[in-house]
Motif scaffolding. Structure first.
Motif, short mmCIF file in Angstrom:
data_model
loop_
_atom_site.label_atom_id
_atom_site.label_comp_id
_atom_site.label_asym_id
_atom_site.label_seq_id
_atom_site.Cartn_x
_atom_site.Cartn_y
_atom_site.Cartn_z
N ARG A 114 0.78 -1.37 -0.11
CA ARG A 114 -0.11 0.07 -0.10
C ARG A 114 0.86 1.15 -0.11
O ARG A 114 1.95 1.27 0.80
CB ARG A 114 -0.87 -0.03 1.32
N GLY A 115 0.56 2.28 -0.88
CA GLY A 115 1.40 3.41 -1.13
C GLY A 115 2.56 3.14 -1.97
O GLY A 115 3.19 4.33 -2.12
N THR A 116 2.75 2.11 -2.44
CA THR A 116 3.79 2.15 -3.50
C THR A 116 3.40 1.61 -4.93
O THR A 116 4.46 1.50 -5.86
CB THR A 116 4.81 0.91 -2.89
N GLU A 117 2.33 1.65 -5.06
CA GLU A 117 1.72 1.46 -6.47
C GLU A 117 2.08 2.26 -7.71
O GLU A 117 2.52 1.68 -8.88
CB GLU A 117 0.12 1.61 -6.36
N ALA A 118 2.41 3.50 -7.44
CA ALA A 118 3.04 4.36 -8.62
C ALA A 118 4.32 4.03 -9.16
O ALA A 118 4.67 4.02 -10.41
CB ALA A 118 2.92 5.63 -8.23
N ASN A 119 5.40 3.37 -8.27
CA ASN A 119 6.51 3.13 -8.85
C ASN A 119 6.88 1.70 -8.56
O ASN A 119 7.99 1.13 -8.81
CB ASN A 119 7.75 3.78 -7.75
N TYR A 120 5.67 0.86 -8.20
CA TYR A 120 5.95 -0.66 -8.29
C TYR A 120 6.20 -1.12 -9.63
O TYR A 120 5.78 -0.85 -10.76
CB TYR A 120 4.72 -1.18 -8.00
N ASP A 121 7.32 -2.18 -9.71
CA ASP A 121 7.76 -2.62 -11.06
C ASP A 121 7.68 -4.24 -11.04
O ASP A 121 8.63 -4.86 -10.36
CB ASP A 121 9.12 -2.24 -11.45
N LEU A 122 6.53 -4.95 -11.30
CA LEU A 122 6.15 -6.34 -11.10
C LEU A 122 7.59 -6.88 -11.78
O LEU A 122 8.14 -8.16 -11.49
CB LEU A 122 5.15 -6.75 -11.87
N ALA A 123 8.17 -6.62 -13.26
CA ALA A 123 8.88 -7.10 -13.86
C ALA A 123 10.27 -7.44 -13.19
O ALA A 123 11.07 -8.22 -13.49
CB ALA A 123 8.98 -6.41 -15.17
N SER A 124 10.27 -6.42 -12.15
CA SER A 124 11.82 -6.77 -11.21
C SER A 124 11.52 -7.60 -9.79
O SER A 124 12.63 -7.65 -9.15
CB SER A 124 12.22 -5.29 -10.83
N GLU A 125 10.34 -8.05 -9.71
CA GLU A 125 9.94 -8.67 -8.60
C GLU A 125 10.16 -10.13 -8.69
O GLU A 125 9.08 -11.02 -9.06
CB GLU A 125 8.59 -8.27 -8.14
N GLU A 126 11.25 -10.63 -8.73
CA GLU A 126 11.50 -12.22 -9.40
C GLU A 126 10.77 -13.22 -8.58
O GLU A 126 10.05 -14.20 -9.06
CB GLU A 126 12.99 -12.53 -9.64
N GLU A 127 10.92 -13.02 -7.18
CA GLU A 127 9.99 -13.98 -6.25
C GLU A 127 8.65 -13.90 -6.82
O GLU A 127 8.15 -15.09 -6.66
CB GLU A 127 10.31 -13.72 -5.05
N THR A 128 8.18 -12.79 -6.77
CA THR A 128 6.65 -12.99 -7.21
C THR A 128 6.27 -13.40 -8.46
O THR A 128 5.45 -14.27 -8.53
CB THR A 128 6.07 -11.42 -7.15
#
Length: 294
Positions: free
Chosen positions: A46-60
């Motif tokens: 919560r609060g990090t949506e604007a800069n969130y980068d799923l492509a960099s979240e390898e675990e997810t």
């Protein structure tokens, strides 16, 4: 048609840790969903949506791959934020980032990427829209060409206030003039700019690569907190599909009559409990489809 859900529907539980990636896919399998569409910020804190980068979240990403393989529920596409306004260097960075998500679609075997072209909350004047239109079209065309080379259809959605209304989205599609650039058609979002959802949906369906189904409550004056003010000063709030003020069966009739046979995502964003809204909405769509098809 293949009926599933957007991961955005589960965001309240994902962000609070009440639902894991595995749990989400288990729920989809138990409720007969045929696919999952990924809204990338669904997994952001919560609060990090604007800069969130799923492509960099390898675990997810690995969790998503494993859960999809385990349940045999495919990931149909990805939806991401993008902003083609700003300086040349800023726009170049945004274009290259969208291309990263084309690559991510290819990794997951997902054939569809919806990208924004401006932040959803911008409410421009007509002058601002006209001034920026050409650079948005150029950037979207470059992304569409890259997508075509990688087997991924790119699209824009009637989302927010800037690139919304069937007129503006179809104008962009025609300006891009690439068969790989299409329309992620959200039957409810036209209300953000006070356009009749039924007229806009019927007009847009021939250009649709993906369809989102949702429902809204609509009020002329603000009932209280938690309602979104439209471009024309009405107020809307998400509801369980079939509970709100849209003629949801009529919208489904239009989708069926058009011959559209691609992916359909329920995008639940109401205030009722998450899994209740997802389950009842999904069942309402199935019931209406059965009634329409006879």
């Amino acid at each position: 048609m293949k009926l599933g859900l957007s991961s955005y529907s589960f965001r309240p539980m994902l962000v609070d840790g009440q639902l894991t990636v595995d749990g989400m896919f288990d729920w989809l399998r138990e409720n007969g969903a045929e696919h999952l569409e990924i809204a990338t910020f669904s997994f952001a804190k919560r609060g990090t949506e604007a800069n969130y980068d799923l492509a960099s979240e390898e675990e997810t990403l690995r969790q998503l791959e494993a859960a999809s393989a385990r349940t045999n529920i495919p990931i149909s596409g990805f939806c991401m934020a993008a902003n083609f306004l700003g300086s040349d260097s800023e726009r170049r960075a945004q274009i290259e980032n969208v291309k990263r998500y084309v690559d991510l679609c290819q990794r997951f075997g997902a054939g569809f990427l919806r990208h924004d072209v401006v932040p959803w909350h911008l409410r421009p004047s007509t002058e601002e829209f006209e001034r920026e239109f050409a650079v948005i079209a150029d950037a979207s065309r470059e992304v569409a060409e890259y997508g075509a080379a990688h087997g991924v259809v790119t699209s824009v959605e009637d989302h927010g206030f800037f690139m919304n209304s069937s007129e503006r989205v179809l104008r962009l599609i025609h300006a891009v003039n690439n068969p790989n650039f299409r329309f992620t058609l959200d039957v409810g979002n036209f209300l953000c700019v006070d356009e009749d959802p039924h007229v806009a949906t019927r007009r847009s369906l021939p250009f649709a690569s993906f369809v989102h189904l949702k429902d809204f409550y609509v009020r002329r004056t603000e009932p209280g907190p938690g309602w979104l003010e439209t471009a024309g000063g009405q107020f809307i709030r998400g509801s369980v599909f079939g509970f709100g003020d849209l003629d949801t069966k009529g919208l489904i009739e239009s989708v069926v009559a058009s011959g559209y046979d691609g992916f359909v995502s329920l995008e639940y964003e109401g205030n009722e409990p998450t899994l209740y809204g997802c389950e009842v909405g999904l069942n309402n769509i199935r019931r209406m489809l059965d009634e329409v098809r006879g």
